[in-house]
Write a protein that holds these residues in place. Structure first.
Motif, PDB file in Angstrom:
ATOM      1  N   MET A   1       0.842  -1.170   0.000  1.00 39.99           N
ATOM      2  CA  MET A   1       0.000   0.000   0.000  1.00 39.99           C
ATOM      3  C   MET A   1       0.889   1.236   0.000  1.00 39.99           C
ATOM      4  SD  MET A   1      -3.305   0.835   2.386  1.00 39.99           S
ATOM      5  CE  MET A   1      -4.196  -0.571   1.831  1.00 39.99           C
ATOM      6  N   ALA A   2       0.506   2.225  -0.761  1.00 39.97           N
ATOM      7  CA  ALA A   2       1.268   3.470  -0.843  1.00 39.97           C
ATOM      8  C   ALA A   2       1.099   4.265   0.456  1.00 39.97           C
ATOM      9  CB  ALA A   2       0.801   4.298  -2.034  1.00 39.97           C
ATOM     10  N   GLN A   3       1.942   5.260   0.646  1.00 40.24           N
ATOM     11  CA  GLN A   3       1.938   6.040   1.880  1.00 40.24           C
ATOM     12  C   GLN A   3       0.624   6.771   2.134  1.00 40.24           C
ATOM     13  OE1 GLN A   3       5.328   8.583   1.566  1.00 40.24           O
ATOM     14  NE2 GLN A   3       6.726   7.023   2.352  1.00 40.24           N
TER      15      GLN A   3
ATOM     16  N   SER B   1      -3.499   4.632  -0.583  1.00 40.94           N
ATOM     17  CA  SER B   1      -3.961   4.027  -1.822  1.00 40.94           C
ATOM     18  C   SER B   1      -3.114   2.798  -2.149  1.00 40.94           C
ATOM     19  CB  SER B   1      -3.907   5.034  -2.972  1.00 40.94           C
ATOM     20  OG  SER B   1      -2.569   5.397  -3.230  1.00 40.94           O
TER      21      SER B   1
ATOM     22  N   LYS C   1      -0.693   0.683  -4.360  1.00 40.51           N
ATOM     23  CA  LYS C   1       0.307   0.954  -5.377  1.00 40.51           C
ATOM     24  C   LYS C   1       0.158  -0.055  -6.518  1.00 40.51           C
ATOM     25  CE  LYS C   1       5.190   1.579  -6.141  1.00 40.51           C
ATOM     26  NZ  LYS C   1       6.523   1.525  -5.587  1.00 40.51           N
ATOM     27  N   LYS C   2       0.121   0.449  -7.732  1.00 35.72           N
ATOM     28  CA  LYS C   2      -0.013  -0.412  -8.907  1.00 35.72           C
ATOM     29  C   LYS C   2       1.326  -1.025  -9.257  1.00 35.72           C
ATOM     30  CE  LYS C   2      -3.716   2.337 -10.813  1.00 35.72           C
ATOM     31  NZ  LYS C   2      -4.189   3.112 -11.930  1.00 35.72           N
ATOM     32  N   SER C   3       1.284  -2.275  -9.660  1.00 38.24           N
ATOM     33  CA  SER C   3       2.516  -2.932 -10.056  1.00 38.24           C
ATOM     34  C   SER C   3       2.667  -2.974 -11.573  1.00 38.24           C
ATOM     35  CB  SER C   3       2.553  -4.360  -9.503  1.00 38.24           C
ATOM     36  OG  SER C   3       1.472  -5.108 -10.018  1.00 38.24           O
TER      37      SER C   3
END
Length: 71
Positions: free
Chosen positions: A1-3, A6, A8-10
């Motif tokens: 998960m982003a900070q 949201s 995070k897309k890989s």
């Protein structure tokens, strides 16, 4: 998960745009096959989910409501 909370897309998003009838679906399908990415045909999504503001007879396409599509 982003900070910011949201996910995070890989994998990247690649958006293919052009006027109706110019082989976007064909091009996108070939790109998806070559890259192993999953294509999402926005026109199909717009029809299925009613994400438009009506039909344009002159252009023979839906008037996409971008606010609804990109929520």
């Amino acid at each position: 998960m982003a900070q910011n909370g949201s996910v995070k897309k890989s994998r990247p998003n690649i958006l293919v745009t052009k006027t109706p009838g110019t082989s976007k679906t064909t091009t996108s399908s070939a790109l998806a096959e070559a890259t192993q990415l999953r294509p999402i045909i926005v026109e199909d999504l717009v029809k299925e989910k009613n994400l438009h503001d009506g039909w344009d007879d002159q252009l023979d396409c839906y008037l996409i409501n971008a606010d609804l599509v990109f929520l």
